[in-house]
Structure formats: C-alpha cells, structure tokens
Design an enzyme around this catalytic site. Structure first.
Site, PDB file in Angstrom:
ATOM      1  N   SER A 180       3.451  -1.909  10.509  1.00 42.99           N
ATOM      2  CA  SER A 180       4.908  -1.926  10.696  1.00 42.99           C
ATOM      3  C   SER A 180       5.519  -3.298  10.442  1.00 42.99           C
ATOM      4  CB  SER A 180       5.283  -1.403  12.094  1.00 42.99           C
ATOM      5  OG  SER A 180       4.846  -0.066  12.240  1.00 42.99           O
ATOM      6  N   GLU A 206      -5.336  -4.844  10.943  1.00 42.82           N
ATOM      7  CA  GLU A 206      -4.323  -3.801  11.103  1.00 42.82           C
ATOM      8  C   GLU A 206      -4.587  -3.032  12.394  1.00 42.82           C
ATOM      9  OE1 GLU A 206      -2.450  -2.649   7.140  1.00 42.82           O
ATOM     10  OE2 GLU A 206      -4.238  -1.421   7.331  1.00 42.82           O
ATOM     11  N   HIS A 250      -9.465   1.203   5.255  1.00 41.28           N
ATOM     12  CA  HIS A 250      -8.180   1.454   5.921  1.00 41.28           C
ATOM     13  C   HIS A 250      -8.410   2.453   7.068  1.00 41.28           C
ATOM     14  CE1 HIS A 250      -4.046   2.698   6.592  1.00 41.28           C
ATOM     15  NE2 HIS A 250      -3.670   1.622   5.918  1.00 41.28           N
ATOM     16  N   ASN A 268       0.866  -1.188   0.000  1.00 42.86           N
ATOM     17  CA  ASN A 268       0.000   0.000   0.000  1.00 42.86           C
ATOM     18  C   ASN A 268       0.900   1.235   0.000  1.00 42.86           C
ATOM     19  OD1 ASN A 268      -1.854   2.014   0.473  1.00 42.86           O
ATOM     20  ND2 ASN A 268      -2.222   1.463   2.618  1.00 42.86           N
ATOM     21  N   TRP A 269       1.006   1.863  -1.153  1.00 41.92           N
ATOM     22  CA  TRP A 269       1.934   2.991  -1.275  1.00 41.92           C
ATOM     23  C   TRP A 269       1.390   4.277  -0.643  1.00 41.92           C
ATOM     24  CZ3 TRP A 269       4.082   2.930  -7.004  1.00 41.92           C
ATOM     25  CH2 TRP A 269       4.712   1.699  -7.231  1.00 41.92           C
ATOM     26  N   LYS A 270       0.133   4.290  -0.329  1.00 37.93           N
ATOM     27  CA  LYS A 270      -0.534   5.504   0.192  1.00 37.93           C
ATOM     28  C   LYS A 270      -0.275   6.684  -0.748  1.00 37.93           C
ATOM     29  CE  LYS A 270       0.157   3.602   4.751  1.00 37.93           C
ATOM     30  NZ  LYS A 270       0.087   3.791   6.168  1.00 37.93           N
ATOM     31  N   GLY A 292       2.373   2.460  10.720  1.00 37.89           N
ATOM     32  CA  GLY A 292       3.305   3.566  10.509  1.00 37.89           C
ATOM     33  C   GLY A 292       4.035   4.007  11.769  1.00 37.89           C
ATOM     34  N   GLY A 332       2.754  -1.085   4.365  1.00 40.40           N
ATOM     35  CA  GLY A 332       2.766   0.332   4.002  1.00 40.40           C
ATOM     36  C   GLY A 332       4.182   0.790   3.733  1.00 40.40           C
ATOM     37  N   GLY A 333       4.821   1.387   4.752  1.00 40.28           N
ATOM     38  CA  GLY A 333       6.152   1.994   4.611  1.00 40.28           C
ATOM     39  C   GLY A 333       7.166   1.093   3.915  1.00 40.28           C
ATOM     40  N   GLU A 379      -6.796   4.908   8.026  1.00 47.65           N
ATOM     41  CA  GLU A 379      -6.594   6.321   7.664  1.00 47.65           C
ATOM     42  C   GLU A 379      -7.849   6.885   6.994  1.00 47.65           C
ATOM     43  OE1 GLU A 379      -2.959   5.717   5.495  1.00 47.65           O
ATOM     44  OE2 GLU A 379      -1.961   5.182   7.369  1.00 47.65           O
TER      45      GLU A 379
HETATM   46  C1  PEP Z   1      -0.819   0.263   6.122  1.00 47.95           C
HETATM   47  O1  PEP Z   1      -0.903   1.452   5.894  1.00 47.95           O
HETATM   48  O2  PEP Z   1      -1.705  -0.508   5.722  1.00 47.95           O
HETATM   49  C2  PEP Z   1       0.338  -0.208   6.865  1.00 47.95           C
HETATM   50  C3  PEP Z   1       0.338  -1.435   7.310  1.00 47.95           C
HETATM   51  O3  PEP Z   1       1.360   0.688   7.050  1.00 47.95           O
HETATM   52  P1  PEP Z   1       2.794   0.390   7.713  1.00 47.95           P
HETATM   53  O4  PEP Z   1       3.285  -0.901   7.147  1.00 47.95           O
HETATM   54  O5  PEP Z   1       3.640   1.555   7.302  1.00 47.95           O
HETATM   55  O6  PEP Z   1       2.586   0.314   9.176  1.00 47.95           O
END
Ligand code: PEP
Length: 260
Positions: A216, A170, A98, A9-11, A176, A237-238, A100
């Site tokens: 994470s 999640e 999600h 997930n590049w956001k 994040g 994500g990251g 966010e």
């Molecule tokens: C996400 O945004 O779905 C996510 C899991 O982010 P991160 O891996 O950066 O915690």
C-alpha cells in the site's frame, strides 16, 4: 543515500490496449526528466514485448521485469515460463516469492531458492519478496519469520551471486489493504534485514543491497517511507496501475535523494 528504485507490479490486470496506454503514459511522463531513480515495470508475461521494445530504446527510463518464473529449467511444464525465456526476451528483472504466490500457488522458500538460482544463471536479477502475516506481527514473530525466509531462500548464494539480488520487504497485512507499515516499522525491519546480510556477507554487501518496501505504498506516503535510512525504494502494486500515481511515487524518490 543510494538512488531509489521503484518497481511496478501490475499483477493480473489490464487489457492489451490498456497496458500499451499505461506504458506510453509512463514513458511520456518520464521522458524529459533526468531521473536518478531507477524504474522497473513488471507487466503480465503476455504484454512483455510491448515493454521490452521500449525498454531497449536508448532514452528509455525504465527496465523490463517479470512477476514470476518457473522453478524448472525447461521441458514438459505446460503453461510455465522459464528464466531462460525471460532472458531471451530482454527481461532483466523478475519478482519471486511474492506473498500471493506463496499463498495461492503453494510456493515455499525452497521453491523460491530454485527460481532465484535459475534467474541468476540466466543473468536476470531476482527481486525477492519476504514479509510476515498479520498474526505473526501481532505475536511478535515478524523478525523471525523474515529471517527464516531470507536464510532459506537466499543465504545459500555465493557473494558473487548475492550481490545481484534485490530484496523487497512486504508485510502481507499491508499488501492491497490500504494499511501501510509505518515508516518506523519499515525502517526497523529493513535495518534488521541489512544486519542479517552484514553478518553473512559483510558490511559492504549489506550497504549495497537494495531493500525495497512494498504494501500500500502510494503517492501520499512514499516520501515518508523513502526517507527512512534503510529503505531503498518501493515495490508498488495498486498504485502502479495509474500513470499519474506511479510517476508521483517515482518523483518521491527524486525528492528524497535531492534532500539528502
Ligand atoms: C505488491 O503486490 O507487491 C504490492 C505491494 O501491492 P500494493 O501496493 O497494492 O499493496
């Protein structure tokens, strides 16, 4: 154990050129590997065609996914992207719910259910996110919160619809933040989610449903998380923004499958 699934997930990250480079780097790194692990990349909408062009090639190692879609079918919703538009571009998966989007765009379980319905209607697989806030975990409410999210957004589906859904657990406090849920916490929640599915749709559906972990997850902790019996892969994500990190997580999926 089922083969793992890893979703990036590049956001809201990357310029056009950087997005192109990342897709090519991932494609090159995976090219000659006979992967059992399935890979889905979810870039911002505006870069989708870069991805669908490659994803449609015969030797492509990944599928195209979106990060969101509208809860409306079509019409006067300036700036929105419909499930039908995604399908018409060859997008096969879409993240919904999600945290966010719940936090910054006021999405609730009802909105998420509408999006899921439209995605399924257009043959796009929803990747449905759920997860508790830190306070809720501290108060011991985490399973109740996740149960409500799943029941309200998903349990109206017929079995023939539900079988096309992917779930991503999640915990919001892990997204994040660099703070990952422990393998034991993850396994406990995944097993709980699977038990909810079993009660509603039966044992076979519960086994077959992919339940991903997100929060994470990185190259260092992926093996320990993916080794858990009820963890079918990760929503990343990251760590999906750098080809080497993302590919290491995919390799973690391969390692776990080979060892089991
Ligand atoms: C996400 O945004 O779905 C996510 C899991 O982010 P991160 O891996 O950066 O915690």
């Amino acid at each position: 154990m089922k083969p793992k699934l890893v979703v990036g997930n590049w956001k809201m990250n990357k310029s056009f050129d950087d997005a192109q480079d990342l897709i090519i780097d991932i494609q090159d790194a995976l090219k000659d590997k006979k992967l059992q692990t399935e890979v889905i990349l979810c870039p911002p909408f505006v870069y989708m065609e870069l991805l669908t062009d490659i994803a449609e090639e015969e030797d492509s190692q990944f599928y195209a996914g979106a990060q969101n879609c509208s809860e409306h079918e079509s019409g006067a919703y300036t700036g929105e992207i419909s499930a039908e538009m995604l399908a018409s571009m060859g997008v096969e998966f879409c993240i919904v719910g999600h945290s966010e989007r719940r936090k910054y765009f006021g999405e609730d379980n009802h909105t998420i259910a509408q999006k899921i319905n439209l995605l399924l209607k257009n043959d796009v697989v929803p990747i449905v996110c759920c997860g508790e806030q830190l306070e809720e975990r501290k108060n011991g409410q985490h399973t109740e919160v996740v149960k409500k999210q799943i029941e309200e957004s998903l349990f109206h589906l017929k079995p023939s619809e539900f079988e096309r859904v992917i779930i991503a657990y999640e915990p919001v406090w892990a997204i994040g933040t660099g703070e990952t849920a422990t393998p034991a916490q993850t396994q406990e929640m995944h097993a709980f989610i699977r038990s909810l599915i079993e009660k509603k749709y039966g044992t076979e559906m519960a086994y077959n449903t992919y339940i991903l972990y997100g929060g994470s997850c990185n190259a260092k902790n992926a093996v320990d998380l993916f080794m858990q019996q009820d963890v079918d892969g990760g929503l990343i994500g990251g760590a999906s923004l750098k080809a080497a990190d993302f590919v290491s997580i995919i390799e973690a999926g391969e390692t776990v499958i080979k060892d089991n």
